[in-house]
Structure formats: C-alpha cells, structure tokens
Design an enzyme around this catalytic site. Structure first.
Site, PDB file in Angstrom:
ATOM      1  N   GLY A   1       0.247  -7.019  11.264  1.00 18.62           N
ATOM      2  CA  GLY A   1      -0.477  -8.215  10.903  1.00 18.62           C
ATOM      3  C   GLY A   1      -0.230  -8.748   9.515  1.00 18.62           C
ATOM      4  O   GLY A   1      -0.904  -9.688   9.090  1.00 18.62           O
ATOM      5  N   VAL A   2       0.757  -8.193   8.780  1.00 16.81           N
ATOM      6  CA  VAL A   2       1.020  -8.694   7.434  1.00 16.81           C
ATOM      7  C   VAL A   2       2.116  -9.757   7.434  1.00 16.81           C
ATOM      8  O   VAL A   2       2.462 -10.293   6.381  1.00 16.81           O
ATOM      9  CB  VAL A   2       1.398  -7.546   6.466  1.00 16.81           C
ATOM     10  CG1 VAL A   2       0.238  -6.601   6.288  1.00 16.81           C
ATOM     11  CG2 VAL A   2       2.631  -6.808   6.955  1.00 16.81           C
ATOM     12  N   GLY A   3       2.703 -10.051   8.603  1.00 22.23           N
ATOM     13  CA  GLY A   3       3.667 -11.143   8.690  1.00 22.23           C
ATOM     14  C   GLY A   3       5.112 -10.727   8.630  1.00 22.23           C
ATOM     15  O   GLY A   3       5.971 -11.534   8.267  1.00 22.23           O
TER      16      GLY A   3
ATOM     17  N   SER B   1      -1.953  14.129   1.007  1.00 29.24           N
ATOM     18  CA  SER B   1      -2.722  13.404  -0.020  1.00 29.24           C
ATOM     19  C   SER B   1      -4.207  13.701   0.047  1.00 29.24           C
ATOM     20  O   SER B   1      -5.000  13.001  -0.586  1.00 29.24           O
ATOM     21  CB  SER B   1      -2.483  11.896   0.121  1.00 29.24           C
ATOM     22  OG  SER B   1      -2.911  11.440   1.387  1.00 29.24           O
TER      23      SER B   1
ATOM     24  N   LYS C   1      -3.472   2.327  -0.534  1.00 26.72           N
ATOM     25  CA  LYS C   1      -4.722   3.071  -0.651  1.00 26.72           C
ATOM     26  C   LYS C   1      -5.715   2.348  -1.555  1.00 26.72           C
ATOM     27  O   LYS C   1      -6.924   2.306  -1.270  1.00 26.72           O
ATOM     28  CB  LYS C   1      -4.435   4.478  -1.182  1.00 26.72           C
ATOM     29  CG  LYS C   1      -3.646   5.341  -0.203  1.00 26.72           C
ATOM     30  CD  LYS C   1      -3.266   6.680  -0.815  1.00 26.72           C
ATOM     31  CE  LYS C   1      -2.455   7.525   0.174  1.00 26.72           C
ATOM     32  NZ  LYS C   1      -2.015   8.804  -0.409  1.00 26.72           N
TER      33      LYS C   1
END
Length: 767
Positions: free
Chosen positions: A351-353, A672, A715
């Site tokens: 969805g970030v293109g 992490s 993050k």
C-alpha cells in the site's frame, strides 16, 4: 485355396484403385451401386468380388474379399481384406439391383524364383534409397512368396492404374514377377538418369541459381501432392526481407524457413515452426521509444502521481540525467545499460505505492510500461520459456512482456520478487539472475526462442515486501530503495490529492457534490487505520463515498454533502484503532512494548512475562521463530547472571518463567526483541512498570551489550502511529534516525543506548 470353390458374389466396382489378395484396406462407399453391393454381401457371409474398372471396361480378374468392419464415417467406411484372385464368369441372377457374377478362385503355384525375387528386392530397395526411405524396404519386401512379392507393386506411385490392373490379371506367378521386375528396372534407370542430369547441372550453376531451381522443383512436386507451402514460405520470406532483425536472429529465421519449405503440412513440426516464426516476427526487435530527457517535466510527473517517496524520485531523475548527458555527448545509451544497468528494487510494506510508481516512471520517461507478477511462480520455464520439443511450448514471461510492450526499452515492473518459489520444476530466482545482471542481460536467451534478446535498454523496477526471502545473489544485482511508509501528514496529502478524487470519480459523483474536509480525513487516518501504506485508508474513503452516493441516490436534494468528523462513527462504524492501547497494556509489571518489522511494515509488539512455581525453565508462546526463542533465552540468562546488579533477589530468578507475545496466530521472528524481553523480565522481578510512552528495539548479548538492528525508520513510524513518544534504539543505529521524517522527529524523543542498563534506566525510570 482348396476350400474356395466357384461361387456367385455381388460385384463392387473399383474406379480409382486395385485391391490384391492379402491386402487389408479401407474403402469409402460413396455411390448407390457400392452401397447396394455392401448390403447384398450380407447374404454371402460378408464376401464380395472387387473388380477394377477403367473407363467402360471391367478387368477380367477380380479379388474375392471379406468385409471385416463397417463404420459410418463420411458415408460408409468399410474395412475389406483381400482373399484370392478370381476369374469373372457370366452374370448370375440375384436379389436387388446388384450385379451378381460367378467367381472362380485362381489357385496360384509357387515356382522356385529365388534369383528373380532377390533381384526384384535389390531394385526396389535401390529406388527407395534414392527417395530417402531405404529403411522402409526392409519391412515391405520381407515376403517369401513370389506371388505376394510381385503384388507389392500396387504400392508403387510410379505404376499407372492400367499397369496395376495388368498385374492383377496376370495369373501366372513367374510372368507376373517378370513384368513388375522389368517395370522397376525402367523406373530405376529413369531415376538414375534424372539424378545424373541434376548432378551435372548443379556443377554449372552457382548456389543461388541452384537454390532457386530446387525450390521450383520442390514446389512443383508438392503442388502435385497437394502439400504446397509456397504461399506461406513466400510470406515469411517477405516478412524477413522487410524486418530489421539482428544478424544472428535473421540467420536462425532463414534456417527455419528453409526447413518449413522442405516439410509436409502433415508433419507436426510444420505448425511448431510456423508458431516459432510468428513469435519471432512479433517481437519488437528494432522498436525503441525515445526517452523524454526533460528533467523538470519528469519530476513534475512523479510529484503529480505520488506524494513523498523522494529517494525513489531522485534515483529516477539521476538515471534520466545520465541518459541525457550521454545523448548530448553522442554516447550510445545501450552501453550505459550494459555497464551499469538500471535495476531498482523497491522494498516496503503493502500500500505504499510500489507498483503504481512503476507506471509513473514509465510516463515520466515516455516509455512503454509492462508488469510481470512473480508471486507464486515455481517453474523456471515461466521466466526462460519452454523448449520447443515440449507440447504447448511458448516463450517465457520476459519475452512475452516485450511483445506486449511493443518496444525493446520499456519500463519493466517485476512485482512481488520476494514471493518467488522453487520446487522440482526449477528455481525461477536463479533464472532471474541473468535477467537482472547488467553484465549478462544484453544476451539473455529464452529456451523457446533460442536466440539472444538484448535487455540492456530495459529499465527494471522490482518490488518486494521484505528482502529476507530474496536469495542473496539476486539481491546483490539490485539497487535496494526502501519505502518505509507514510507519516500522518503525508497520508493526509495523499488522501486529499489522490485517493478521495479517485473514489469520487469511480462512484460517478461530481467533485462539487461531496466535500471531505482535512479534519475528517485526519480523523479517518487517526481512528480507522494503522498501516504503513494507504490501502486501508483508500478502502475507508471508498466506504465514505459509497454512503454519500446512497444518500444522494435516494434524495438528490442531499447534494452537496459535507462529511464532518462527528459523522464518521455513523458512516464507518466503531473506530478499530485506540490511541491509548499501549497505556491499557502496560499497567502491570512484566509487560514491555517492543517494535518490529513485518511484511506489512512496522508494528508495535507487546512482550508479556510471568513467573510461576515449578522446575526452573522457560516457556515460550506466540508462534516465535528460532531467533526470537534464542533472544528470550539470552535475556533470561543475562537477568539471572546479573540479578544482584539489577536489584533482584537471586532466589526470585530460580523459578519457571513464561514469555508470551500476543497475536498467537501470527508467526513472529527477528533479532530485535532482546532488549524488550529483558526489560519485561526485570519489570516483573522488580515490580516496576515499564513506562507507557516508551517503545524499544534492539538485540542484547550475554554481557548486556545492545546490538544494532534494521528497519529503524519503519519501527519509528509504527511507534508514532501507535501514540508512543519515546523510542529506545541501539547506539550504532543513531545514523539511521536521519531517515526519519522531521515531523515525526519533532513529536518524539530518541534514547540512543549501548548497554542494557541504559535501556532499563529509560524504560523503568529511577528505582
């Protein structure tokens, strides 16, 4: 023959051929006379007399035959087996409108004609050798009976119908064999003479004249046989002459056209060659679009289509600037492609293109755009194509995409590279190595085409959600650009300038009929979406627009409509996102807020720890991967070994602990979560709460050192979306904070730590 006696049989006239004893043939019954003869044979046990007829004369000898099978096909197809020669007697009365005659079977003697038979076999074998079908002779001449051997002349295309009838009428075996032997000698002599003439002529003409003569002869022969390929071959030769194929490709095409010309249309390879030739001619070998080298115009296109994504836009402008400079200085763009290539890998959550960015790049460059979805591909042939020997073979997706684009320099989007699979059919990612290697892709070879394709001018843009599943050699050939997600301010601009207008247009509304103020868009972003991209945001806006369309359709007077934030609960339902979720979770000791990167972007991760009586040990739940399990063991070992320094009663750590990461249906892994697990354990054992505005990320060692991690920007953006205001990051990741947008930095405090004690001091506060 002893059991055959003179009998009365119906006559089936043969006008186009001869049937001999011991032959089994299929005869198509097309005339009423023949149909009546077949029907009359039912009264004779399926026997009838086959009599050749030429012009108005019947042969004096026929063949007694037996009907083996009758099948309705294009009239009636009858399978008939020849039994014996028979002299034809006078007509006999019979039932129906059928000619009945007396048939006297001929008993053939078997004289010793070994010498004649041997010569006959040799002559026929020589004829077949001249015609290139020598091995056939071994099968058709393997007959020991001299009469039957002579009867094989019926298969010769060199004998006329009159000659074949004469063979049938020659009852004496020695005479029959002598006749066919004499005819075959004449045929062999004629073939040898024609061969000598051709050989002599070929020595006096050059190659082009000889090729022309042979083609004319071949075309004439095929025309007689009804197998002419002349028109098709001529069309392909004309296409070849008009095309601008590379030299090596033109040579391959010429070879295949020559093969096609020599091949019968009934051959399976005939259609294979034609399909291959059509595929070759469909490829845009000499077609290239001209790049739009106006950098300002290209930047405007990118800015108009996408908000943010500055790093990607800068990389495209850099590529265009290089091509512009080389063009102005007279250097070939293809050389630049071969030396440096332009293979960009866009990595980021859904969805970030990423995919739509490829179309914008093509529009900015003035190039064709083509997309290939790699998700789920497991067969290497999908990339390289199938070899032509396979049934249903076709080129791979790379070659087919070039044909679809109609240009040799399109913008080529390889979508979902991280989802390429591998199984017994091959490893598609290995096939992509050549495609994406600038040092090799100017000679990419598709298995179906078997000629080199020059991909050096293609601008490859690949997309992926994560890089961990992409093989290292393939990843090494790409330039990775990360799209870590959007800030709330960027989402607001995208919703206002792109998403909402698109939803309004798709719904059939006009712009003036609906208004969604920025404060409403901000409320949707804040309360109804928590994602790195904007796909969920677009769905929510689509739902808003559909609600408005429904009201206007019922009451046209309702337009124009303005949707205020107070109406969202009624239109979109109860908000699924709660900004105070972290405060609600971190209300008891033993709970800490970590940060992680998943395939859908950054996310917050809650670590819960509790202790219980029992044998000392560690229980882990929440679908943790091996790396996170090791992090939990390291955290517990560190706390046990440093209990005194941390203000913990050593007896309190000698018990059983349970570490749980909620959302147990979702697999979790990654290096992490070590500091988060350590903070949760210390929080439980000291009774101190982890501060609710703090999120943390980093790996811990047994000595308490905090190791660097990846995905800092993702993050931090996830922490910002979740309402956290302080983030703990490893000291060696301090430079990564430069990638965080300024508007996010202004809202947050970053704690750079190198030791786990610093983590505990920030997370738990003063003791």
């Amino acid at each position: 023959m002893a059991e055959l006696t003179t009998m009365t049989l119906p006559v089936l006239p043969l006008r186009n051929g001869v049937v001999f004893p011991h032959m089994v043939v299929t005869v198509t019954i097309e005339t009423d006379e023949a149909r009546r003869a077949i029907a009359a044979a039912e009264s004779t046990g399926g026997r009838l007399l086959l009599v050749p007829k030429i012009e108005d004369r019947y042969a004096t000898v026929g063949t007694i035959a037996s009907i083996q099978e009758v099948s309705p096909e294009n009239g009636v197809a009858v399978l008939i087996a020849g039994i014996a020669r028979a002299r034809i007697g006078a007509g006999q009365p019979g039932s129906g409108d059928v000619l009945w005659v007396g048939a006297e079977p001929v008993a053939e003697d078997t004289p010793d004609l070994a010498e004649e038979m041997s010569e006959y076999r040799a002559v026929v074998s020589e004829i077949l050798q001249h015609r290139g079908i020598g091995p056939v002779a071994e099968r058709i001449l393997d007959v020991d009976d001299p009469g039957q051997l002579a009867d094989l002349a019926v298969y010769s295309p060199d004998l006329s119908l009159e000659q074949k009838i004469e063979v049938l009428e020659t009852v004496d075996v020695a005479e029959r064999l002598g006749k066919v032997l004499a005819w075959m000698r004449e045929i062999l002599a004629d073939i040898a003479l024609r061969k000598k003439v051709r050989d002599d002529a070929s020595e006096r003409i050059d190659k082009s004249q000889r090729d022309y003569l042979l083609r004319q002869q071949l075309e004439s022969i095929k025309s007689e046989l009804g197998e002419s390929n002349g028109d098709v071959v001529s069309e392909y030769r004309a296409k070849l002459a008009e095309s601008s194929l590379p030299e090596a490709v033109a040579e391959a095409v010429t070879r295949e056209i020559d093969r096609l010309e020599r091949m019968s249309e009934q051959s399976p390879e005939h259609s294979w060659i034609r399909t291959w030739l059509d595929t070759i001619f469909d490829l845009p070998w000499s077609v290239r679009t001209h790049d739009q080298l106006d950098l300002s115009a290209a930047r405007n296109v990118l800015d108009t289509d996408h908000t943010g994504l500055e790093e990607v836009k800068d990389r495209i402008i850099e590529h265009l600037a290089v091509r512009k400079l080389r063009t102005e200085r007279g250097l070939a763009p293809a050389e630049e492609g071969r030396r440096t290539g332009a293979i960009v890998l866009l990595v980021g959550p859904p969805g970030v293109g990423k995919t739509s960015l490829g179309e914008s790049v093509a529009r900015a460059l003035g190039r064709k755009f083509v997309r290939v979805a790699l998700g789920g591909i497991r067969d290497e042939a999908e990339i390289r194509g199938h070899r032509r020997t396979y049934v249903g073979a076709r080129p791979g997706r790379i070659a087919r995409a070039l044909t679809e684009a109609g240009s040799m320099n399109p913008v080529f989007l390889l979508d979902e590279m991280d989802k390429v699979g591998a199984d017994w059919r091959g490893d598609p990612s290995s096939a992509l190595l050549e495609v994406l290697d600038p040092a090799q892709n100017h000679t990419f070879r598709d298995h179906y085409l078997e000629v080199d394709l020059d991909l050096s001018d293609v601008l490859f843009i690949a997309t992926a959600n994560i890089v961990e599943t992409i093989p290292a050699p393939l990843l090494d050939r790409t330039e990775v650009i990360r799209l870590d997600g959007y800030t709330d301010r960027e989402k607001l601009a995208i919703a206002r300038d792109h998403l909402l207008p698109r939803q309004v247009e798709q719904s059939g509304l006009r712009e003036e009929e609906i208004e969604v103020p920025d404060r409403t868009l901000a409320a949707v972003i804040d309360a109804y979406t928590r994602e790195a991209g904007v796909r969920g945001l677009e769905r929510q806006l689509g739902k808003l627009v559909r609600k408005a369309v429904t009201k206007i359709a019922v009451d046209p007077e309702a337009a124009p409509m303005t949707i205020d934030p107070e109406e969202l609960r009624e239109l979109l339902g109860k908000p699924p996102i709660h900004r105070d979720e972290v405060k609600d979770r971190v209300v008891v000791p033993g709970v800490a807020t970590g940060l992680a990167v998943t395939g859908t972007g950054g996310d917050v991760l809650f670590i819960e720890v509790t202790g219980m009586d029992g044998e000392p040990g560690l229980v882990l739940t929440g679908q943790l991967g091996d790396v996170m399990k090791e992090s939990a063991q390291i955290a517990l070992s560190y706390v046990r070994s440093h209990a005194g320094d941390l203000g913990i009663d050593p007896a309190a750590v000698d018990r059983r602990f349970h570490i749980h990461v909620p959302a147990g249906a979702i697999p979790k892994d990654g290096p992490s979560a070590g500091v988060t697990m350590t903070a949760a354990l210390v929080s439980l054992l000291t009774g101190r709460l982890v501060r609710d505005p703090v999120g943390m990320t980093g790996e811990v060692t047994l000595q308490g050192r905090v190791l660097p991690i990846g995905g800092v920007k993702q993050k931090v953006l996830a922490a910002h979306r979740a309402g956290l205001r302080e983030v703990i990051v490893p000291a060696k990741n301090a430079d990564d904070l430069d990638d965080v947008p300024d508007e996010v930095k202004g809202d947050m405090v970053f704690h750079v730590v190198a030791d786990v004690r610093d983590v505990l001091e920030v997370a738990l506060g003063a003791a």
